[in-house]
Write a protein that holds these residues in place. Structure first.
Motif, PDB file in Angstrom:
ATOM      1  N   GLU A  70     -41.496 121.965 -15.572  1.00 38.67           N
ATOM      2  CA  GLU A  70     -40.078 122.053 -15.209  1.00 38.67           C
ATOM      3  C   GLU A  70     -39.170 122.171 -16.423  1.00 38.67           C
ATOM      4  O   GLU A  70     -38.047 122.666 -16.325  1.00 38.67           O
ATOM      5  CB  GLU A  70     -39.674 120.817 -14.387  1.00 38.67           C
ATOM      6  CG  GLU A  70     -40.325 120.755 -13.008  1.00 38.67           C
ATOM      7  CD  GLU A  70     -39.891 119.527 -12.225  1.00 38.67           C
ATOM      8  OE1 GLU A  70     -39.079 118.748 -12.757  1.00 38.67           O
ATOM      9  OE2 GLU A  70     -40.380 119.366 -11.092  1.00 38.67           O
ATOM     10  N   ILE A  71     -39.647 121.741 -17.569  1.00 37.35           N
ATOM     11  CA  ILE A  71     -38.824 121.753 -18.775  1.00 37.35           C
ATOM     12  C   ILE A  71     -38.349 123.160 -19.129  1.00 37.35           C
ATOM     13  O   ILE A  71     -37.269 123.344 -19.691  1.00 37.35           O
ATOM     14  CB  ILE A  71     -39.625 121.141 -19.951  1.00 37.35           C
ATOM     15  CG1 ILE A  71     -38.706 120.781 -21.113  1.00 37.35           C
ATOM     16  CG2 ILE A  71     -40.721 122.071 -20.428  1.00 37.35           C
ATOM     17  CD1 ILE A  71     -39.409 120.018 -22.226  1.00 37.35           C
ATOM     18  N   TRP A  72     -39.130 124.180 -18.756  1.00 42.46           N
ATOM     19  CA  TRP A  72     -38.784 125.567 -19.088  1.00 42.46           C
ATOM     20  C   TRP A  72     -37.921 126.221 -18.020  1.00 42.46           C
ATOM     21  O   TRP A  72     -37.530 127.390 -18.166  1.00 42.46           O
ATOM     22  CB  TRP A  72     -40.051 126.398 -19.296  1.00 42.46           C
ATOM     23  CG  TRP A  72     -40.959 125.774 -20.302  1.00 42.46           C
ATOM     24  CD1 TRP A  72     -42.125 125.096 -20.070  1.00 42.46           C
ATOM     25  CD2 TRP A  72     -40.760 125.708 -21.723  1.00 42.46           C
ATOM     26  NE1 TRP A  72     -42.654 124.633 -21.245  1.00 42.46           N
ATOM     27  CE2 TRP A  72     -41.852 124.985 -22.277  1.00 42.46           C
ATOM     28  CE3 TRP A  72     -39.772 126.199 -22.584  1.00 42.46           C
ATOM     29  CZ2 TRP A  72     -41.972 124.747 -23.645  1.00 42.46           C
ATOM     30  CZ3 TRP A  72     -39.893 125.959 -23.952  1.00 42.46           C
ATOM     31  CH2 TRP A  72     -40.969 125.244 -24.466  1.00 42.46           C
ATOM     32  N   HIS A  73     -37.629 125.492 -16.958  1.00 46.43           N
ATOM     33  CA  HIS A  73     -36.857 126.059 -15.852  1.00 46.43           C
ATOM     34  C   HIS A  73     -35.584 125.247 -15.584  1.00 46.43           C
ATOM     35  O   HIS A  73     -35.059 125.265 -14.476  1.00 46.43           O
ATOM     36  CB  HIS A  73     -37.735 126.130 -14.602  1.00 46.43           C
ATOM     37  CG  HIS A  73     -38.993 126.924 -14.809  1.00 46.43           C
ATOM     38  ND1 HIS A  73     -39.024 128.295 -14.773  1.00 46.43           N
ATOM     39  CD2 HIS A  73     -40.274 126.530 -15.092  1.00 46.43           C
ATOM     40  CE1 HIS A  73     -40.258 128.718 -15.015  1.00 46.43           C
ATOM     41  NE2 HIS A  73     -41.025 127.671 -15.216  1.00 46.43           N
ATOM     42  N   GLN A  74     -35.102 124.556 -16.591  1.00 45.71           N
ATOM     43  CA  GLN A  74     -33.861 123.801 -16.457  1.00 45.71           C
ATOM     44  C   GLN A  74     -32.662 124.768 -16.407  1.00 45.71           C
ATOM     45  O   GLN A  74     -32.707 125.864 -16.960  1.00 45.71           O
ATOM     46  CB  GLN A  74     -33.677 122.860 -17.646  1.00 45.71           C
ATOM     47  CG  GLN A  74     -34.788 121.847 -17.824  1.00 45.71           C
ATOM     48  CD  GLN A  74     -34.573 120.999 -19.063  1.00 45.71           C
ATOM     49  OE1 GLN A  74     -33.852 120.008 -19.046  1.00 45.71           O
ATOM     50  NE2 GLN A  74     -35.218 121.380 -20.159  1.00 45.71           N
ATOM     51  N   ILE A  75     -31.625 124.319 -15.747  1.00 44.76           N
ATOM     52  CA  ILE A  75     -30.395 125.118 -15.697  1.00 44.76           C
ATOM     53  C   ILE A  75     -29.454 124.590 -16.778  1.00 44.76           C
ATOM     54  O   ILE A  75     -28.935 123.475 -16.677  1.00 44.76           O
ATOM     55  CB  ILE A  75     -29.724 125.020 -14.320  1.00 44.76           C
ATOM     56  CG1 ILE A  75     -30.681 125.553 -13.245  1.00 44.76           C
ATOM     57  CG2 ILE A  75     -28.417 125.803 -14.305  1.00 44.76           C
ATOM     58  CD1 ILE A  75     -30.163 125.406 -11.829  1.00 44.76           C
ATOM     59  N   PRO A  76     -29.233 125.358 -17.829  1.00 46.30           N
ATOM     60  CA  PRO A  76     -28.390 124.875 -18.930  1.00 46.30           C
ATOM     61  C   PRO A  76     -26.917 124.868 -18.551  1.00 46.30           C
ATOM     62  O   PRO A  76     -26.495 125.565 -17.619  1.00 46.30           O
ATOM     63  CB  PRO A  76     -28.668 125.880 -20.047  1.00 46.30           C
ATOM     64  CG  PRO A  76     -29.069 127.131 -19.339  1.00 46.30           C
ATOM     65  CD  PRO A  76     -29.776 126.696 -18.087  1.00 46.30           C
ATOM     66  N   GLU A  77     -26.151 124.099 -19.287  1.00 42.39           N
ATOM     67  CA  GLU A  77     -24.705 124.071 -19.071  1.00 42.39           C
ATOM     68  C   GLU A  77     -24.089 125.384 -19.544  1.00 42.39           C
ATOM     69  O   GLU A  77     -24.534 125.977 -20.527  1.00 42.39           O
ATOM     70  CB  GLU A  77     -24.087 122.889 -19.828  1.00 42.39           C
ATOM     71  CG  GLU A  77     -24.542 121.530 -19.326  1.00 42.39           C
ATOM     72  CD  GLU A  77     -23.925 120.400 -20.114  1.00 42.39           C
ATOM     73  OE1 GLU A  77     -22.999 120.669 -20.898  1.00 42.39           O
ATOM     74  OE2 GLU A  77     -24.377 119.253 -19.961  1.00 42.39           O
ATOM     75  N   SER A  78     -23.068 125.815 -18.843  1.00 38.73           N
ATOM     76  CA  SER A  78     -22.415 127.083 -19.174  1.00 38.73           C
ATOM     77  C   SER A  78     -21.495 126.913 -20.384  1.00 38.73           C
ATOM     78  O   SER A  78     -20.829 125.890 -20.548  1.00 38.73           O
ATOM     79  CB  SER A  78     -21.607 127.579 -17.974  1.00 38.73           C
ATOM     80  OG  SER A  78     -20.859 128.723 -18.323  1.00 38.73           O
ATOM     81  N   SER A 131     -30.573 140.145 -21.606  1.00 39.57           N
ATOM     82  CA  SER A 131     -30.871 139.112 -20.619  1.00 39.57           C
ATOM     83  C   SER A 131     -31.935 138.161 -21.135  1.00 39.57           C
ATOM     84  O   SER A 131     -32.747 138.513 -21.987  1.00 39.57           O
ATOM     85  CB  SER A 131     -31.336 139.755 -19.310  1.00 39.57           C
ATOM     86  OG  SER A 131     -32.514 140.501 -19.528  1.00 39.57           O
ATOM     87  N   LYS A 132     -31.946 136.944 -20.605  1.00 41.84           N
ATOM     88  CA  LYS A 132     -32.900 135.919 -21.019  1.00 41.84           C
ATOM     89  C   LYS A 132     -33.792 135.547 -19.848  1.00 41.84           C
ATOM     90  O   LYS A 132     -33.317 135.076 -18.824  1.00 41.84           O
ATOM     91  CB  LYS A 132     -32.152 134.678 -21.537  1.00 41.84           C
ATOM     92  CG  LYS A 132     -31.343 134.922 -22.792  1.00 41.84           C
ATOM     93  CD  LYS A 132     -30.649 133.652 -23.259  1.00 41.84           C
ATOM     94  CE  LYS A 132     -29.523 133.245 -22.351  1.00 41.84           C
ATOM     95  NZ  LYS A 132     -28.776 132.074 -22.852  1.00 41.84           N
ATOM     96  N   THR A 133     -35.072 135.769 -20.000  1.00 39.65           N
ATOM     97  CA  THR A 133     -36.039 135.361 -18.986  1.00 39.65           C
ATOM     98  C   THR A 133     -37.199 134.664 -19.684  1.00 39.65           C
ATOM     99  O   THR A 133     -37.612 135.068 -20.777  1.00 39.65           O
ATOM    100  CB  THR A 133     -36.574 136.577 -18.199  1.00 39.65           C
ATOM    101  OG1 THR A 133     -37.105 137.540 -19.124  1.00 39.65           O
ATOM    102  CG2 THR A 133     -35.466 137.219 -17.378  1.00 39.65           C
ATOM    103  N   PRO A 134     -37.759 133.618 -19.075  1.00 38.76           N
ATOM    104  CA  PRO A 134     -38.877 132.901 -19.700  1.00 38.76           C
ATOM    105  C   PRO A 134     -40.043 133.831 -20.001  1.00 38.76           C
ATOM    106  O   PRO A 134     -40.343 134.750 -19.234  1.00 38.76           O
ATOM    107  CB  PRO A 134     -39.252 131.851 -18.651  1.00 38.76           C
ATOM    108  CG  PRO A 134     -37.998 131.650 -17.859  1.00 38.76           C
ATOM    109  CD  PRO A 134     -37.331 132.995 -17.811  1.00 38.76           C
ATOM    110  N   ASP A 135     -40.689 133.611 -21.118  1.00 38.59           N
ATOM    111  CA  ASP A 135     -41.794 134.454 -21.570  1.00 38.59           C
ATOM    112  C   ASP A 135     -43.086 133.630 -21.575  1.00 38.59           C
ATOM    113  O   ASP A 135     -43.096 132.490 -22.012  1.00 38.59           O
ATOM    114  CB  ASP A 135     -41.496 134.964 -22.983  1.00 38.59           C
ATOM    115  CG  ASP A 135     -42.494 136.007 -23.450  1.00 38.59           C
ATOM    116  OD1 ASP A 135     -43.626 135.607 -23.776  1.00 38.59           O
ATOM    117  OD2 ASP A 135     -42.152 137.199 -23.490  1.00 38.59           O
ATOM    118  N   ASN A 136     -44.179 134.217 -21.099  1.00 36.11           N
ATOM    119  CA  ASN A 136     -45.429 133.465 -20.974  1.00 36.11           C
ATOM    120  C   ASN A 136     -46.449 133.780 -22.079  1.00 36.11           C
ATOM    121  O   ASN A 136     -47.640 133.492 -21.942  1.00 36.11           O
ATOM    122  CB  ASN A 136     -46.060 133.696 -19.599  1.00 36.11           C
ATOM    123  CG  ASN A 136     -46.499 135.141 -19.395  1.00 36.11           C
ATOM    124  OD1 ASN A 136     -46.317 135.985 -20.269  1.00 36.11           O
ATOM    125  ND2 ASN A 136     -47.064 135.427 -18.227  1.00 36.11           N
TER     126      ASN A 136
END
Length: 372
Positions: free
Chosen positions: A187-195, A351-356
Motif C-alpha cells: 500500500e505504501i506505493w499507492h498512497q494519495i499524496p497531498e495536492s 504523467s506519473k504512474t508507478p513503475d514495476n
C-alpha cells in the motif's frame, strides 16, 4: 512445506528504519515465494543484552549496536547471535551476512561449515568511510580492501548490488545480482499524496553524510534559479543539521521560504511525499563508493514514477536512458543542475504512474537459480 530457514544477519534497522532493512526484507519476500522461511537479525540503537524480538514480527530479532571500540571488536569476532537463532530453528540451511566485516564472514564460515550450513554474503557497498575511533577508521579502510577483493572467495555464495561488483566478483562460484527491490503491491506505493497545485516541487529524501551525497549542490542550484511557485522539499535532516554538514552553503533570505526541511520521517511518510513531488533529485560524485553501490533512493523514486535528476553513477544511467524518466547530468556544476531543474519545470506535463522495474517478483527466477 518449508524448504528450510535462511538467516539474514547485518546492521540493518528493522523492520523498515533503514534502506538496508528495506533491501533485506524485499529479498526475504523472494525467498518466501520460493518456499523458504527467512529470519532477520538486525541492530538497534537501544541498550540491552542479547537478542530481543522486534515488536509485531515473529521472524525479526535485533541486538544492541556496539558503542565502544571494545564492544565493536568483540561483536565483529562473534557469531553468538546467529548461533542463538540456529539453535532456535533446527532447519537453517543458509546464512546471509549483510555488509559485515571480513573477519565476521571468516568466523561464520569456520563455525557453520561444520554444520553443513552455507554462509553467503550480501554486498551493497565498498567504503572506507565510518565514524568512531581512529582504530575503527583504520580497520574500516583495511576491511574495504578485503571485502572488495576476497569476500567472494570466502563465501559460499555472493549477492551483489551493481554491475561494477558483478565484474569484480565474476569468479564467484555462485553470484546473484540484485538491485534494491520493492513490493509494488504494498500500500505504501499507492498512497494519495497531498495536492500542491500551482507549485512545482522538487524533493530529496535521505540522510547525507557530506561524503556520499552532494545535497549542497542541489540547494545551490535551486537558489540560483529562484523561480516563482517552486519548492524544494528536503526529507531526512533539519535545517540546522544541513548547516552543520554543509557550513559553506549559503541560502539567501528570499529563497528560504521555498526550501522546506522536514527532518526524519517514517518510510511510509517519505514515500508519500516522493509520490507527490514533480521531480526527485539527488547528486552524487562518480567515485568507487558510489559506483559500486546502487542508490536505494533511485529505485524508490523510479518506482514512484516521478522524473529524476541525478548524476551518472552506478547503473542508474541505464535505467534513465531506457525509460526517459529524468535528466542524467554530465557533471556536478551548479549551472548544469539548475538547467536540468528549469527543463523539468518547463516539461511538468509528464504523467506519473508507478513503475514495476524493481518489483521483487521480477527477480524470483535468478534467485531460484542461485539458491539451487
Amino acid at each position: 512445506m518449508s524448504k528450510g530457514t535462511i538467516v539474514y544477519y547485518g546492521g540493518f534497522s528493522l523492520p523498515d528504519k533503514s534502506a538496508s532493512a528495506n533491501r533485506v526484507v524485499s529479498n526475504g519476500k523472494i525467498f518466501s515465494r520460493l518456499g523458504y522461511k527467512t529470519v532477520f537479525i538486525g541492530a538497534s540503537d537501544d541498550s540491552f543484552d542479547g537478542l530481543r524480538a522486534v515488536d509485531g514480527y515473529e521472524n525479526m530479532f535485533e541486538h544492541a549496536h556496539p558503542n565502544s571500540t571494545k564492544q565493536w571488536l568483540n561483536h565483529m569476532l562473534s557469531v553468538e547471535h546467529i548461533e542463538a537463532i540456529v539453535k532456535e530453528y533446527n532447519d537453517v540451511c543458509k546464512i546471509i551476512l549483510y555488509n559485515v566485516p571480513m573477519f565476521t564472514l571468516l568466523k561464520a564460515k569456520k563455525v557453520f561449515s561444520k554444520r553443513n550450513i552455507e554462509v553467503c554474503y550480501d554486498c551493497t557497498e565498498w567504503t572506507k568511510d565510518t565514524d568512531g575511533s581512529l582504530p575503527k577508521r583504520i580497520f574500516k579502510a583495511f576491511d574495504e580492501i578485503l571485502i572488495s577483493n576476497f569476500a567472494h572467495k570466502a563465501a559460499d555464495g555472493m549477492i551483489a548490488i551493481s554491475s561494477m561488483m558483478e565484474k569484480k566478483y565474476k569468479s564467484s562460484k555462485n553470484l546473484l545480482i540484485l538491485p534494491p527491490l520493492v513490493d509494488i503491491n504494498d500500500e505504501i506505493w499507492h498512497q494519495i499524496p497531498e495536492s500542491h497545485e500551482g507549485i512545482f516541487e522538487f524533493c530529496f529524501a535521505g540522510i547525507p553524510d557530506g561524503k556520499k551525497e552532494s545535497l549542497d549542490k542541489v540547494v545551490e542550484a535551486f537558489c540560483s534559479i529562484n523561480k516563482k511557485n517552486t519548492l524544494l522539499r528536503i526529507i531526512g535532516i533539519t535545517e540546522s543539521e544541513f548547516n552543520k554538514i554543509y557550513p559553506d552553503c549559503f541560502i539567501p533570505k528570499n529563497v528560504r521560504n521555498k526550501i522546506t526541511f522536514m527532518g526524519r520521517l517514517s518510510h511510509e511518510e517519505t514515500i508519500k511525499y516522493v509520490l507527490g513531488c514533480d521531480c526527485y533529485i539527488f547528486i552524487r560524485r562518480s567515485d568507487k563508493r558510489n559506483n559500486a553501490g546502487f542508490p536505494t533512493k533511485f529505485a524508490e523514486s523510479f518506482t514512484c514514477g516521478v522524473p529524476i535528476i541525478t548524476t551518472d553513477v552506478s547503473d542508474v544511467g541505464e535505467y534513465i536512458r531506457k525509460s526517459g524518466k529524468g535528466s542524467l547530468l554530465k557533471d556536478m556544476t551548479t549551472q548544469n543542475i539548475s538547467e536540468a531543474m528549469l527543463h523539468r519545470i518547463e516539461s511538468k506535463s509528464q504523467s506519473k504512474t508507478p513503475d514495476n522495474t524493481f518489483h521483487y517478483e521480477s527477480f524470483i527466477q535468478p534467485t531460484e537459480n542461485w539458491l539451487k
